[in-house]
Structure formats: structure tokens, C-alpha cells
Design a protein around this motif. Structure first.
Motif, mmCIF file in Angstrom:
data_model
loop_
_atom_site.group_PDB
_atom_site.id
_atom_site.type_symbol
_atom_site.label_atom_id
_atom_site.label_comp_id
_atom_site.label_asym_id
_atom_site.label_seq_id
_atom_site.Cartn_x
_atom_site.Cartn_y
_atom_site.Cartn_z
ATOM 1 N N GLN A 5 0.791 -1.134 0.003
ATOM 2 C CA GLN A 5 0.093 0.000 -0.155
ATOM 3 C C GLN A 5 0.682 1.297 -0.046
ATOM 4 O OE1 GLN A 5 -3.221 0.075 -0.379
ATOM 5 N NE2 GLN A 5 -3.095 -2.143 -0.773
ATOM 6 N N THR A 6 2.141 1.089 0.409
ATOM 7 C CA THR A 6 3.074 2.317 0.391
ATOM 8 C C THR A 6 4.386 2.063 0.376
ATOM 9 O OG1 THR A 6 3.656 4.220 1.890
ATOM 10 C CG2 THR A 6 3.392 2.069 2.910
ATOM 11 N N ASN A 32 7.544 4.324 4.379
ATOM 12 C CA ASN A 32 6.451 4.924 5.066
ATOM 13 C C ASN A 32 5.765 3.856 5.718
ATOM 14 O OD1 ASN A 32 6.838 7.296 4.080
ATOM 15 N ND2 ASN A 32 5.663 6.854 2.397
ATOM 16 N N LEU A 33 6.291 2.515 5.926
ATOM 17 C CA LEU A 33 5.830 1.481 6.634
ATOM 18 C C LEU A 33 5.746 1.806 8.103
ATOM 19 C CD1 LEU A 33 7.357 -1.701 4.815
ATOM 20 C CD2 LEU A 33 4.959 -1.101 4.612
ATOM 21 N N PRO A 34 4.648 1.509 8.961
ATOM 22 C CA PRO A 34 4.573 1.696 10.108
ATOM 23 C C PRO A 34 5.328 1.418 11.180
ATOM 24 C CG PRO A 34 2.732 0.300 9.479
ATOM 25 C CD PRO A 34 3.339 0.756 8.133
ATOM 26 N N GLU A 35 6.159 0.268 10.971
ATOM 27 C CA GLU A 35 7.254 -0.224 11.783
ATOM 28 C C GLU A 35 8.770 0.044 11.163
ATOM 29 O OE1 GLU A 35 6.665 -0.956 14.728
ATOM 30 O OE2 GLU A 35 4.281 -1.045 14.494
ATOM 31 N N GLY A 36 8.755 0.796 9.847
ATOM 32 C CA GLY A 36 9.908 0.738 9.260
ATOM 33 C C GLY A 36 10.501 -0.644 8.658
ATOM 34 N N ALA A 37 11.908 -0.862 8.622
ATOM 35 C CA ALA A 37 12.428 -1.831 8.177
ATOM 36 C C ALA A 37 12.014 -3.176 9.335
ATOM 37 C CB ALA A 37 14.075 -1.871 8.357
ATOM 38 N N GLY A 38 11.908 -4.068 8.874
ATOM 39 C CA GLY A 38 11.684 -5.486 9.593
ATOM 40 C C GLY A 38 10.831 -6.640 8.827
ATOM 41 N N ALA A 69 3.672 -0.489 -5.123
ATOM 42 C CA ALA A 69 3.564 0.143 -3.910
ATOM 43 C C ALA A 69 3.751 1.583 -3.837
ATOM 44 C CB ALA A 69 4.401 -0.634 -2.935
ATOM 45 N N GLY A 70 2.919 2.367 -3.569
ATOM 46 C CA GLY A 70 2.807 3.983 -3.622
ATOM 47 C C GLY A 70 3.440 4.271 -5.268
ATOM 48 N N ALA A 71 4.794 5.011 -5.170
ATOM 49 C CA ALA A 71 5.032 5.707 -6.357
ATOM 50 C C ALA A 71 5.947 4.636 -6.816
ATOM 51 C CB ALA A 71 5.948 6.882 -6.151
ATOM 52 N N GLY A 72 5.943 3.262 -6.556
ATOM 53 C CA GLY A 72 7.108 2.420 -7.259
ATOM 54 C C GLY A 72 6.681 0.981 -7.291
ATOM 55 N N PHE A 77 13.166 -2.467 -4.292
ATOM 56 C CA PHE A 77 12.153 -1.436 -4.587
ATOM 57 C C PHE A 77 12.649 -0.407 -5.423
ATOM 58 C CE2 PHE A 77 9.535 2.096 -3.385
ATOM 59 C CZ PHE A 77 8.215 1.870 -3.722
ATOM 60 N N ASN A 78 11.918 -0.036 -6.424
ATOM 61 C CA ASN A 78 12.445 0.953 -7.399
ATOM 62 C C ASN A 78 11.222 1.805 -7.502
ATOM 63 O OD1 ASN A 78 14.854 -0.281 -7.993
ATOM 64 N ND2 ASN A 78 13.901 -1.521 -9.654
ATOM 65 N N LEU A 79 11.730 3.311 -7.729
ATOM 66 C CA LEU A 79 10.699 4.439 -7.903
ATOM 67 C C LEU A 79 10.505 4.591 -9.344
ATOM 68 C CD1 LEU A 79 11.523 7.039 -5.316
ATOM 69 C CD2 LEU A 79 9.742 5.730 -5.248
#
Length: 162
Positions: free
Chosen positions: A44-45, A49-55, A84-87, A113-115
Motif C-alpha cells: 500500500q505504500t 513509509n511502513l508503520p514499523e519501518g524495516a523489519g 507500492a505507492g510511487a514505485g 524497490f524502485n521508484l
């Protein structure tokens, strides 16, 4: 990463443990052991911007529609939408089997992940990486959920592979 463990203890499960101790019980509707695996739809993002960051994350896998899959059934499609989002998450490796003895219990794949600039189509690498774990299922019916390990290769605080 703050979590349920005392200082000096890190959550670093093996590939086999991710499948057998965490993903299999989740898919079977059983309670999962406490740990550092968060529930979030990572598609979704953007990863930063994930709520818990890396993990580690439990996440649904979104199948492409039958039309987008060139006539395949959406319920058994091998194609997974990874925008996911802009990428988008781009596959860096094929599915690698995870074994328990001689039995294949799951698969792992690596993604980056790529934009993507929508006006020019230019793609920018971000340094965010993901290992996606799914259950072994010849008919793909058990592959609707995954556990994903996400981190930024440029951030030493989240180097899971030390």
C-alpha cells in the motif's frame, strides 16, 4: 528495533523457521509465537513509509486480475501485483525452495524497490530490499499470504545478515 526481547537479543529466524514457525501457523489460523513480525499490507505504500519501518511483516499477496494475467484464473495466477505507492518491487531472483529435510516447505525470493517517474518512465533504485517467503503449494491456494523481510541496504542498523 525495539521489541519484546531484552537488550542484546535479536530476532533473526532462519528461512526454515520463518516458514514453519510463523507463516504456516498464520495460514492455518493458529496462534503465532510472539516476535518481531508486524501485520501490514506492504503493497500500500513505499517501504520507508511502513508503520514499523524495516523489519518482518505478515502481508497479503495481491493476485493480478484474470485479464491482466493474459487469461489465467485470478485465484491460481502465479503473477502477483507488487506495485507500492510511487514505485514497485522488482524481482531480483527466482523462487528458491526452502527445505525441511527432503520436503519442500516454502519458497523465498529477493526483490528490490524502485521508484518510477510516471511522466518520463525513468526508474530509480532506492536501496530497499525484500525477501518474500511463501508456503509451498502446487495449486498456489496457500500462497495468499507471505512474510516479508524488508530493509534498506544502506542502513547498517537493520543489517539482518551479520
Amino acid at each position: 528495533m525495539a521489541g519484546p526481547f531484552p537488550p542484546g537479543i535479536r530476532f533473526v529466524p532462519t528461512d526454515q523457521e520463518v516458514i514453519s514457525c510463523f507463516l504456516r501457523p498464520l495460514v492455518d489460523g493458529l496462534p503465532v509465537p510472539p516476535g518481531e513480525i508486524h501485520h501490514s499490507d506492504i503493497y500500500q505504500t513505499e517501504p520507508w513509509n511502513l508503520p514499523e519501518g524495516a523489519g518482518y511483516y505478515y502481508t497479503p499477496r495481491h493476485r493480478m486480475s484474470a485479464a491482466a494475467d493474459r487469461g489465467g484464473s485470478s485465484s491460481t495466477s502465479a503473477h502477483v501485483r507488487r506495485t507500492a505507492g510511487a514505485g514497485f518491487w522488482y524481482g531480483k531472483s527466482p523462487l528458491v525452495p526452502i527445505h525441511n529435510g527432503a520436503e519442500v516447505i516454502g519458497h523465498k525470493t529477493s526483490l528490490a524497490f524502485n521508484l518510477k517517474n510516471r511522466s518520463t518512465g525513468f526508474v530509480t533504485k532506492t536501496g530497499w530490499l525484500m525477501n518474500e517467503y511463501i508456503l509451498h503449494s502446487p495449486d498456489r491456494q496457500l500462497q495468499t499470504r507471505a512474510i516479508c523481510k524488508i530493509h534498506n541496504k544502506n542502513d547498517a542498523r537493520f543489517d539482518f545478515d551479520e
